[in-house]
Design an enzyme around this catalytic site. Sequence first.
Site, short mmCIF file in Angstrom:
data_model
loop_
_atom_site.label_atom_id
_atom_site.label_comp_id
_atom_site.label_asym_id
_atom_site.label_seq_id
_atom_site.Cartn_x
_atom_site.Cartn_y
_atom_site.Cartn_z
CG ASN A 9 -0.91 1.33 7.76
OD1 ASN A 9 -1.17 2.33 8.44
ND2 ASN A 9 0.16 0.58 7.99
CD1 TRP A 10 -4.34 6.04 4.21
CD2 TRP A 10 -5.20 7.91 5.11
NE1 TRP A 10 -5.36 6.48 3.38
CE2 TRP A 10 -5.90 7.62 3.91
CE3 TRP A 10 -5.57 9.03 5.85
CZ2 TRP A 10 -6.94 8.43 3.45
CZ3 TRP A 10 -6.60 9.84 5.39
CH2 TRP A 10 -7.28 9.53 4.19
CE LYS A 11 2.94 1.95 6.22
NZ LYS A 11 4.18 1.39 5.75
CG HIS A 93 2.91 -2.00 10.39
ND1 HIS A 93 4.16 -1.51 10.13
CD2 HIS A 93 2.28 -2.09 9.20
CE1 HIS A 93 4.27 -1.30 8.82
NE2 HIS A 93 3.14 -1.64 8.24
CD GLU A 95 6.02 1.32 8.84
OE1 GLU A 95 5.01 1.93 9.19
OE2 GLU A 95 6.26 1.05 7.64
CD GLU A 163 2.04 -5.11 6.03
OE1 GLU A 163 1.44 -4.56 5.13
OE2 GLU A 163 2.44 -4.53 7.05
N GLY A 169 7.34 -0.19 1.69
CA GLY A 169 7.76 1.17 1.33
C GLY A 169 9.04 1.23 0.52
CB SER A 207 5.99 -2.37 -2.62
OG SER A 207 6.93 -1.73 -1.78
N GLY A 228 0.05 0.48 2.07
CA GLY A 228 0.51 1.70 2.72
C GLY A 228 0.48 2.87 1.76
N GLY A 229 1.62 3.15 1.14
CA GLY A 229 1.77 4.33 0.30
C GLY A 229 0.67 4.51 -0.74
P1 PGA Z 1 3.62 -0.02 1.56
O1 PGA Z 1 3.29 -0.34 3.08
O2 PGA Z 1 2.40 -0.44 0.75
O3 PGA Z 1 3.86 1.44 1.52
O4 PGA Z 1 4.82 -0.84 1.19
C1 PGA Z 1 2.59 -1.50 3.44
C2 PGA Z 1 2.36 -1.53 4.92
O5 PGA Z 1 3.28 -1.18 5.68
O6 PGA Z 1 1.28 -1.90 5.38
#
Ligand code: PGA
Length: 247
Positions: A9-11, A93, A95, A163, A169, A207, A228-229
Amino acid sequence: MRRKLAAGNWKMNGTAEALAEVAALMQSHPEPSVDLLLCPPATLLARASEAAEGHALAIGGQDCHCAASGAHTGDISAAMLLDAGASYVILGHSERRQDHFETSAIVHDKAVAAQAAGLIAVICIGETLAQREAGDTLTVLADQLAGSLPEGCTADNTVVAYEPVWAIGTGLTATVDQIGEVHANLRAALVDRFAQGGDMRILYGGSVKAGNAAEIFGIDDVDGALVGGASLKASDFSPIVTALENA
Ligand code: PGA
């Protein structure tokens, strides 16, 4: 047998030059033995899909609207994602639940729209730190799962992603015991409600990185990860894909 899924997930990250990472990921995994998914920002969907043509890499959106079309400035419909080459969409998600006040009822309606359009919905749920510390994790997740997944979900059109909000993150990862407890609970709830609940994939996210992926993928009922990251660079994501292939 559930087919494992490594999802990135590149956000809100990436412009045209990031397509080099898509190419590098495909080069590192010419014939992946797990399902491989990247969800770039909407502006890169069509170009990433074109780049991935002929490769097993799937492309997904990060959100969609619940309506098929209409006066919804700035929004994207499920059919538009499909048209841009997406086969998956991330929904609910944390966010989006936080930044855009998305409730499970909204996520539910988006999932209906996504599945009707032929997309696979990756439906995210997760507890906050306050909820975990209050001992409410399992009830919060049960409520989110029940409210976010529409009737008639199948193993082909639905993936669940657990999650924990406090692990996204932050560099904090849930422990093996915490993940195992939650995934076992989610599996039981899915089996209870859906004919194909035993075959639906449940991802862990929060993470995930090369250093902890193998341990996480060894946990029962963890069918892959939403990353994500560590999905932004092929050099970071590739070892996670390999860890899943070897799990
Ligand atoms: P992260 O994000 O791997 O950067 O913690 C995961 C996500 O939000 O899908």
